[in-house]
Motif scaffolding. Structure first.
Motif, mmCIF file in Angstrom:
data_model
loop_
_atom_site.group_PDB
_atom_site.id
_atom_site.type_symbol
_atom_site.label_atom_id
_atom_site.label_comp_id
_atom_site.label_asym_id
_atom_site.label_seq_id
_atom_site.Cartn_x
_atom_site.Cartn_y
_atom_site.Cartn_z
ATOM 1 N N ILE A 138 0.829 -1.199 0.000
ATOM 2 C CA ILE A 138 0.000 0.000 0.000
ATOM 3 C C ILE A 138 0.869 1.256 0.000
ATOM 4 O O ILE A 138 1.822 1.374 0.773
ATOM 5 C CB ILE A 138 -0.948 0.009 1.213
ATOM 6 N N GLY A 139 0.525 2.182 -0.873
ATOM 7 C CA GLY A 139 1.151 3.494 -0.897
ATOM 8 C C GLY A 139 0.144 4.478 -1.458
ATOM 9 O O GLY A 139 -0.543 4.176 -2.435
ATOM 10 N N ASN A 140 0.022 5.628 -0.846
ATOM 11 C CA ASN A 140 -0.920 6.645 -1.305
ATOM 12 C C ASN A 140 -0.172 7.933 -1.639
ATOM 13 O O ASN A 140 0.931 8.164 -1.150
ATOM 14 C CB ASN A 140 -1.995 6.896 -0.246
ATOM 15 N N GLY A 141 -0.783 8.768 -2.456
ATOM 16 C CA GLY A 141 -0.125 10.004 -2.838
ATOM 17 C C GLY A 141 1.159 9.721 -3.599
ATOM 18 O O GLY A 141 1.187 8.887 -4.513
ATOM 19 N N LEU A 142 2.249 10.384 -3.205
ATOM 20 C CA LEU A 142 3.516 10.220 -3.900
ATOM 21 C C LEU A 142 4.174 8.869 -3.624
ATOM 22 O O LEU A 142 5.174 8.521 -4.260
ATOM 23 C CB LEU A 142 4.466 11.352 -3.526
#
Length: 285
Positions: A138-142
């Motif tokens: 999981i990674g959000n944004g940049l």
């Protein structure tokens, strides 16, 4: 409630509300007013200590002031502080010199990048990933691009991995994990609510949560079983938000992939061979 204040409006807003606050909340708000630049780098517990109050009082004060929580207040104060900062001076002159100076700065930051990594944490993280039945990245944004790249790299090593990009899909995915699975969560600030919620939900399901972040006292680190903390030299919470650098995270993830390749041995070799076969069949002449 979520505030939508114009840039530069946070401190005036707090000042206008403070007379109506309860005594404990007023003490916390006074810290916000007296040390707005420091708040950006302080944890909620540090603010509580400075105000002679509890951590819960800090959260309640933020909500009484109309903010969604302490993290939102920090981000808005960082935004306002950034407006007051002079443009960063560079010793380099011209595009080429600036680019090469950036490479030099990264090189000088290597020791700082690895200062908070421990043998135990890295070993545990690699072991958990290598033995997991499935992995959610999981990674959000940049950090979303890093999550997608890491997911592809792990699948090329024969691991069962996927990286949902929608925050709702992320929440669903981690709720399907078990104690035989891993959630790998990437967030520079460690304060992104969607990423933290995913970490908390994954732990509730018994999965091992491995995080990659730049701040050891972040909410994401607190919600993780293994927090791998790496950052640039002189990195502050404010600069992480305003001038985000993913270089330390890219290097760390590259290192984790190399360690996983070694740990998986023949399994990784076979998977990589299959991956290369597919790639070769899709290359133009």
């Amino acid at each position: 409630m979520s505030m939508d204040l114009a840039p530069g409006g946070v401190v005036p807003h707090i000042r206008s509300i403070i007379p109506s606050l309860l005594p404990a909340e007023r003490a916390v708000a006074e810290v916000f007013l007296e040390r707005p630049a420091d708040i950006v780098e302080m944890s909620s517990q540090q603010v509580a200590d400075a105000a002679g109050a509890s951590r819960a009082s800090v959260v309640r004060t933020c909500q009484s002031l109309g903010f969604g929580g302490y993290q939102q207040l920090r981000v808005l104060l960082a935004r306002d502080a950034a407006r007051a900062l002079p443009t960063q001076e560079r010793s380099a002159d011209g595009p080429f010199a600036i680019v090469t100076e950036t490479f030099a700065h990264v090189g000088e930051s290597i020791a700082a990048m690895t200062a908070l990594l421990t043998t135990e944490d890295v070993t545990r993280a690699v072991s958990a990933l290598a033995s997991a039945e499935s992995i959610v990245v999981i990674g959000n944004g940049l950090s979303a691009a890093l999550a997608a790249d890491t997911d592809a790299r792990m699948r090329s090593l024969g691991l069962r991995s996927h990286a949902p990009t929608d925050s709702i899909a992320q929440q669903v995915a981690v709720r399907l994990l078990t104690d035989r699975d891993v959630a790998l969560i990437i967030s520079g600030s460690g304060a992104t609510s969607a990423s933290t919620k995913a970490a908390q939900a994954a732990r509730e399901r018994g999965a091992t949560v491995v995080s990659v972040t730049s701040f050891a006292r972040s909410t994401l680190a607190a919600a993780s079983d293994i927090a791998l903390v790496v950052g640039m030299r002189d990195l502050s919470f404010q600069r992480e938000l305003a001038v985000t650098s993913r270089i330390p995270h890219v290097i760390l993830l590259e290192g984790l992939m190399a360690a996983l390749t070694d740990a998986l041995g023949d399994r990784a070799s076979a998977a990589m061979a299959a991956t290369l076969e597919v790639i070769s069949g899709n290359l133009g002449e």
